[in-house]
Design a protein around this motif. Sequence first.
Motif, PDB file in Angstrom:
ATOM      1  N   VAL A 228      -4.819  12.646  -9.910  1.00 31.30           N
ATOM      2  CA  VAL A 228      -4.310  11.408  -9.320  1.00 31.30           C
ATOM      3  C   VAL A 228      -2.783  11.352  -9.415  1.00 31.30           C
ATOM      4  O   VAL A 228      -2.104  10.922  -8.468  1.00 31.30           O
ATOM      5  N   GLU A 229      -2.236  11.806 -10.520  1.00 38.31           N
ATOM      6  CA  GLU A 229      -0.780  11.831 -10.665  1.00 38.31           C
ATOM      7  C   GLU A 229      -0.143  12.770  -9.634  1.00 38.31           C
ATOM      8  O   GLU A 229       0.912  12.463  -9.059  1.00 38.31           O
ATOM      9  N   ALA A 230      -0.788  13.906  -9.390  1.00 41.30           N
ATOM     10  CA  ALA A 230      -0.274  14.834  -8.383  1.00 41.30           C
ATOM     11  C   ALA A 230      -0.302  14.200  -7.001  1.00 41.30           C
ATOM     12  O   ALA A 230       0.655  14.346  -6.223  1.00 41.30           O
ATOM     13  N   TRP A 231      -1.371  13.507  -6.672  1.00 38.61           N
ATOM     14  CA  TRP A 231      -1.416  12.788  -5.397  1.00 38.61           C
ATOM     15  C   TRP A 231      -0.322  11.726  -5.331  1.00 38.61           C
ATOM     16  O   TRP A 231       0.346  11.582  -4.314  1.00 38.61           O
ATOM     17  N   TYR A 232      -0.137  11.010  -6.426  1.00 38.56           N
ATOM     18  CA  TYR A 232       0.871   9.948  -6.446  1.00 38.56           C
ATOM     19  C   TYR A 232       2.281  10.522  -6.255  1.00 38.56           C
ATOM     20  O   TYR A 232       3.145   9.888  -5.629  1.00 38.56           O
ATOM     21  N   ASN A 233       2.527  11.703  -6.766  1.00 39.11           N
ATOM     22  CA  ASN A 233       3.858  12.313  -6.683  1.00 39.11           C
ATOM     23  C   ASN A 233       4.120  12.995  -5.340  1.00 39.11           C
ATOM     24  O   ASN A 233       5.197  13.571  -5.137  1.00 39.11           O
ATOM     25  N   SER A 234       3.163  12.939  -4.450  1.00 35.08           N
ATOM     26  CA  SER A 234       3.309  13.488  -3.102  1.00 35.08           C
ATOM     27  C   SER A 234       3.375  12.322  -2.114  1.00 35.08           C
ATOM     28  O   SER A 234       2.471  11.481  -2.076  1.00 35.08           O
ATOM     29  N   LYS A 235       4.440  12.257  -1.322  1.00 36.08           N
ATOM     30  CA  LYS A 235       4.711  11.074  -0.493  1.00 36.08           C
ATOM     31  C   LYS A 235       3.539  10.672   0.390  1.00 36.08           C
ATOM     32  O   LYS A 235       3.131   9.507   0.405  1.00 36.08           O
ATOM     33  N   GLY A 236       2.988  11.625   1.144  1.00 35.52           N
ATOM     34  CA  GLY A 236       1.905  11.288   2.064  1.00 35.52           C
ATOM     35  C   GLY A 236       0.643  10.851   1.344  1.00 35.52           C
ATOM     36  O   GLY A 236      -0.016   9.880   1.746  1.00 35.52           O
ATOM     37  N   HIS A 237       0.303  11.550   0.254  1.00 34.08           N
ATOM     38  CA  HIS A 237      -0.874  11.172  -0.528  1.00 34.08           C
ATOM     39  C   HIS A 237      -0.665   9.814  -1.195  1.00 34.08           C
ATOM     40  O   HIS A 237      -1.591   8.998  -1.277  1.00 34.08           O
ATOM     41  N   ARG A 238       0.538   9.579  -1.694  1.00 32.84           N
ATOM     42  CA  ARG A 238       0.843   8.299  -2.351  1.00 32.84           C
ATOM     43  C   ARG A 238       0.701   7.136  -1.380  1.00 32.84           C
ATOM     44  O   ARG A 238       0.248   6.046  -1.756  1.00 32.84           O
ATOM     45  N   GLN A 239       1.079   7.365  -0.128  1.00 30.33           N
ATOM     46  CA  GLN A 239       0.957   6.305   0.872  1.00 30.33           C
ATOM     47  C   GLN A 239      -0.491   5.849   1.014  1.00 30.33           C
ATOM     48  O   GLN A 239      -0.774   4.644   1.082  1.00 30.33           O
ATOM     49  N   ASN A 240      -1.417   6.797   1.058  1.00 30.89           N
ATOM     50  CA  ASN A 240      -2.838   6.439   1.119  1.00 30.89           C
ATOM     51  C   ASN A 240      -3.286   5.756  -0.175  1.00 30.89           C
ATOM     52  O   ASN A 240      -4.000   4.747  -0.142  1.00 30.89           O
ATOM     53  N   LEU A 241      -2.867   6.298  -1.284  1.00 31.05           N
ATOM     54  CA  LEU A 241      -3.302   5.831  -2.597  1.00 31.05           C
ATOM     55  C   LEU A 241      -2.860   4.400  -2.878  1.00 31.05           C
ATOM     56  O   LEU A 241      -3.579   3.614  -3.506  1.00 31.05           O
ATOM     57  N   MET A 242      -1.673   4.040  -2.391  1.00 36.36           N
ATOM     58  CA  MET A 242      -1.093   2.736  -2.702  1.00 36.36           C
ATOM     59  C   MET A 242      -1.238   1.714  -1.577  1.00 36.36           C
ATOM     60  O   MET A 242      -0.866   0.554  -1.742  1.00 36.36           O
ATOM     61  N   ASP A 243      -1.757   2.124  -0.442  1.00 36.21           N
ATOM     62  CA  ASP A 243      -1.872   1.222   0.708  1.00 36.21           C
ATOM     63  C   ASP A 243      -2.883   0.118   0.412  1.00 36.21           C
ATOM     64  O   ASP A 243      -4.069   0.382   0.225  1.00 36.21           O
ATOM     65  N   GLU A 244      -2.414  -1.121   0.391  1.00 37.09           N
ATOM     66  CA  GLU A 244      -3.299  -2.255   0.057  1.00 37.09           C
ATOM     67  C   GLU A 244      -4.220  -2.641   1.199  1.00 37.09           C
ATOM     68  O   GLU A 244      -5.092  -3.494   1.027  1.00 37.09           O
ATOM     69  N   ALA A 245      -4.030  -2.036   2.366  1.00 34.40           N
ATOM     70  CA  ALA A 245      -4.966  -2.285   3.463  1.00 34.40           C
ATOM     71  C   ALA A 245      -6.333  -1.692   3.147  1.00 34.40           C
ATOM     72  O   ALA A 245      -7.358  -2.208   3.575  1.00 34.40           O
ATOM     73  N   TYR A 246      -6.339  -0.607   2.359  1.00 38.05           N
ATOM     74  CA  TYR A 246      -7.606   0.040   2.003  1.00 38.05           C
ATOM     75  C   TYR A 246      -8.254  -0.713   0.841  1.00 38.05           C
ATOM     76  O   TYR A 246      -7.616  -0.988  -0.170  1.00 38.05           O
ATOM     77  N   THR A 247      -9.515  -1.018   1.027  1.00 37.61           N
ATOM     78  CA  THR A 247     -10.251  -1.823   0.043  1.00 37.61           C
ATOM     79  C   THR A 247     -11.288  -1.011  -0.726  1.00 37.61           C
ATOM     80  O   THR A 247     -11.723  -1.419  -1.799  1.00 37.61           O
ATOM     81  N   HIS A 248     -11.700   0.125  -0.156  1.00 41.51           N
ATOM     82  CA  HIS A 248     -12.770   0.924  -0.734  1.00 41.51           C
ATOM     83  C   HIS A 248     -12.316   2.374  -0.883  1.00 41.51           C
ATOM     84  O   HIS A 248     -11.484   2.854  -0.106  1.00 41.51           O
ATOM     85  N   VAL A 249     -12.913   3.057  -1.851  1.00 42.90           N
ATOM     86  CA  VAL A 249     -12.570   4.454  -2.082  1.00 42.90           C
ATOM     87  C   VAL A 249     -13.784   5.192  -2.639  1.00 42.90           C
ATOM     88  O   VAL A 249     -14.692   4.575  -3.215  1.00 42.90           O
ATOM     89  N   ALA A 250     -13.809   6.492  -2.448  1.00 40.32           N
ATOM     90  CA  ALA A 250     -14.767   7.369  -3.118  1.00 40.32           C
ATOM     91  C   ALA A 250     -14.056   8.679  -3.400  1.00 40.32           C
ATOM     92  O   ALA A 250     -13.245   9.146  -2.593  1.00 40.32           O
ATOM     93  N   CYS A 251     -14.354   9.260  -4.543  1.00 36.16           N
ATOM     94  CA  CYS A 251     -13.653  10.463  -5.002  1.00 36.16           C
ATOM     95  C   CYS A 251     -14.668  11.515  -5.433  1.00 36.16           C
ATOM     96  O   CYS A 251     -15.639  11.193  -6.134  1.00 36.16           O
ATOM     97  N   VAL A 252     -14.413  12.755  -5.052  1.00 38.10           N
ATOM     98  CA  VAL A 252     -15.357  13.838  -5.341  1.00 38.10           C
ATOM     99  C   VAL A 252     -14.585  15.100  -5.726  1.00 38.10           C
ATOM    100  O   VAL A 252     -13.544  15.407  -5.131  1.00 38.10           O
ATOM    101  N   GLY A 253     -15.111  15.843  -6.703  1.00 36.68           N
ATOM    102  CA  GLY A 253     -14.580  17.158  -7.042  1.00 36.68           C
ATOM    103  C   GLY A 253     -15.730  18.139  -7.217  1.00 36.68           C
ATOM    104  O   GLY A 253     -16.689  17.848  -7.936  1.00 36.68           O
ATOM    105  N   ARG A 254     -15.645  19.285  -6.551  1.00 38.45           N
ATOM    106  CA  ARG A 254     -16.694  20.301  -6.661  1.00 38.45           C
ATOM    107  C   ARG A 254     -16.068  21.643  -7.044  1.00 38.45           C
ATOM    108  O   ARG A 254     -15.089  22.078  -6.426  1.00 38.45           O
ATOM    109  N   ILE A 255     -16.647  22.278  -8.053  1.00 37.60           N
ATOM    110  CA  ILE A 255     -16.073  23.500  -8.611  1.00 37.60           C
ATOM    111  C   ILE A 255     -16.537  24.728  -7.829  1.00 37.60           C
ATOM    112  O   ILE A 255     -17.609  24.720  -7.211  1.00 37.60           O
TER     113      ILE A 255
END
Length: 213
Positions: free
Chosen positions: A164-191
């Motif tokens: 999450v910190e890496a996403w936050y430190n990237s401008k485009g990813h941070r824009q999605n992460l911090m956009d208050e228009a978005y109300t819902h999220v889902a997160c997945v990681g697969r090895i």
Amino acid sequence: MLFQFFSVLHFLLAPSAQVEKDFERFLSSEEAQAEIQPVRFDSLLFDSCLFHATNEIRYQKGKSTFKFNKELYCAAEGHAQEMTRYNHFSHTGRNGSSSFDRIKDCDGNFSTTAENIAKFYPFDMDYKRSYYPVWKPSWYEYRYTGSKELIPLTTYANFARMVVEAWYNSKGHRQNLMDEAYTHVACVGRISPNAMRTEGLPSVMLVQNFGEK
């Protein structure tokens, strides 16, 4: 398995807004603080940690927290699995689909959607240093070149926070992460398949889907 079941159930039955400190309790739990064993990667536990780490940074930055959505999760999981299986790192699916297409195919009903993706190694490692594999009786371990130090493991909570910190430190990813228009999220990681049984470090393909309702 019971922990996994109730973890996901918590999302589905959560109130319309997450309890402010819910992420704090979850990420400090014994399960979230367990070390990741890549040969036995607990996908549902990690997905839960990634969801809570996402809400943690939203809260820290003065934003409203997200609600979980199972349709977003369906789309994120399918894309993460495809990227992992075929080593295909892209927002575009192998069939040409966009993230909006995949969410719609999972019966998601959102006016606007967005997607973050990433690929990281589930270790507490220095990405600038080279490494080499060492075969043990059942799987590889990985050591830094030169010093021969073992690359240390990390916890589910710490790995989720790192992503999450890496996403936050990237401008485009941070824009999605911090956009208050978005109300819902889902997160997945697969090895990656055959984790710790190939010479290359096992990687985790990560997908974060956002939706506005």
